[in-house]
Design an enzyme around this catalytic site. Structure first.
Site, PDB file in Angstrom:
ATOM      1  N   ASP A  39      -8.371 -33.191 106.954  1.00  0.00           N
ATOM      2  CA  ASP A  39      -8.249 -34.336 106.037  1.00  0.00           C
ATOM      3  C   ASP A  39      -7.245 -33.982 104.951  1.00  0.00           C
ATOM      4  OD1 ASP A  39     -10.487 -36.869 105.536  1.00  0.00           O
ATOM      5  OD2 ASP A  39      -9.036 -36.451 103.928  1.00  0.00           O
ATOM      6  N   TYR A 155      -1.158 -53.183 108.206  1.00  0.00           N
ATOM      7  CA  TYR A 155      -2.315 -52.603 108.908  1.00  0.00           C
ATOM      8  C   TYR A 155      -2.402 -53.154 110.337  1.00  0.00           C
ATOM      9  CZ  TYR A 155      -7.165 -50.929 109.464  1.00  0.00           C
ATOM     10  OH  TYR A 155      -8.302 -50.285 109.907  1.00  0.00           O
TER      11      TYR A 155
END
Ligand SMILES: NC(=O)c1ccc[n+]([C@@H]2O[C@H](COP(=O)([O-])OP(=O)(O)OC[C@H]3O[C@@H](n4cnc5c(N)ncnc54)[C@H](O)[C@@H]3O)[C@@H](O)[C@H]2O)c1
Length: 249
Positions: A39, A155
């Site tokens: 991450d 998106y």
């Protein structure tokens, strides 16, 4: 939680510090895989990694940076001797605006994480898997990889791109034993939604899911567990919604 019998397998999950990625790391680990929890938020990834059932390591990655993604996969191979499951999950929401008002900056940011990042992760995974027994790549798209959603053009475009890119892996690398599938979660209650939507907007979204509620990360992670396992050995190049019926409307 189902045991997907992943003993001996090595998995990398991006965006593992939160939401869907954290649950994917848990499901894969509970089934016996060794997991690299990656991450951009290193502290969050480390916290998830510390709580996993199997051997695990956290890694900081910025999936928008190809060198960072290559280093993440290299670290997995160096530490555990190979890569068998790659979950390209890291993603961001981006601004909410019509195309007329959508900023170039937000467009580039969303595309770089949500599409470029999946390309870098898929490429690095294919390179590690081919010639080494193959593996399974799971790309986290969205229901918005299949339909539009007003005010979210970057998106939607990125997620449609993820679905297309995933199909190409099947055409190009099935002979190498590499499978790749995209998944299409409906709206799932995670920090991504909490950070981008008001509670009124979330309530309105519930009504778009015939099942009558938003999804849970664990319900997405179960699909990822199956796709990562040999139980899905004939599944490749496909797009799997897990959406409470959203796309059935
Ligand atoms: N929550 C939903 O409703 C939903 C629906 C469909 C698809 N998805 C997709 O699922 C994936 C995970 O979403 P979530 O809801 O769990 O979000 P989340 O915000 O809870 O978690 C995303 C994680 O990705 C990490 N991340 C962000 N940018 C990164 C980068 N450049 N490099 C590495 N890590 C980065 C964040 O730090 C965070 O830990 C995303 O690809 C998202 O588009 C989510």
């Amino acid at each position: 939680m189902v045991n997907y019998e992943l003993d001996g397998k090595v998995a990398v999950v991006t965006g593992a510090g939160s939401g869907i990625g954290a649950e994917c790391a848990r499901v894969l680990s509970a089934s016996g895989a060794r997991v690299i929890a990656a991450d951009i938020n290193e502290a969050a990834a480390s916290q998830v990694s510390d709580g996993l059932a199997s051997e695990s390591q956290s890694v900081r990655v910025d999936t928008a940076d190809p060198d960072s993604v290559d280093a993440m996969v290299d670290a997995a191979v160096a530490r555990y001797g190979g890569l068998h499951i790659m979950v390209n999950n890291a993603g961001i929401g981006g601004e909410s605006a019509t195309i007329a008002d959508y900023s170039t900056e937000s467009w580039r940011m969303v595309l770089s994480v949500n599409l470029d990042g999946v390309f870098y992760g898929t490429r690095a995974a294919v390179r590690a898997m081919r010639g080494n027994g193959g593996g399974s790549i799971i790309n986290v798209a969205s229901i918005l990889g299949s339909v539009g959603f007003a005010m979210s053009s970057a998106y939607v475009a990125a997620k449609h791109g993820v679905v297309g890119l995933t199909k190409n892996v099947a055409l190009e690398h099935s002979a190498d034993g590499v499978r790749a599938n995209a998944i299409g979660p409906g709206f799932i209650k995670t920090p991504l939604l909490d950070d981008n939507l008001s509670s009124e907007a979330m309530d309105a979204l519930v009504g778009q899911h015939p099942i009558g509620r938003l999804g849970r990360s664990a319900e997405v992670a179960e699909l990822v567990g199956w796709l990562g396992s040999d139980a899905s050995s004939f599944a490749t190049g496909a797009y799997y919604p897990v959406d409470g019926g959203y796309l059935a409307r």
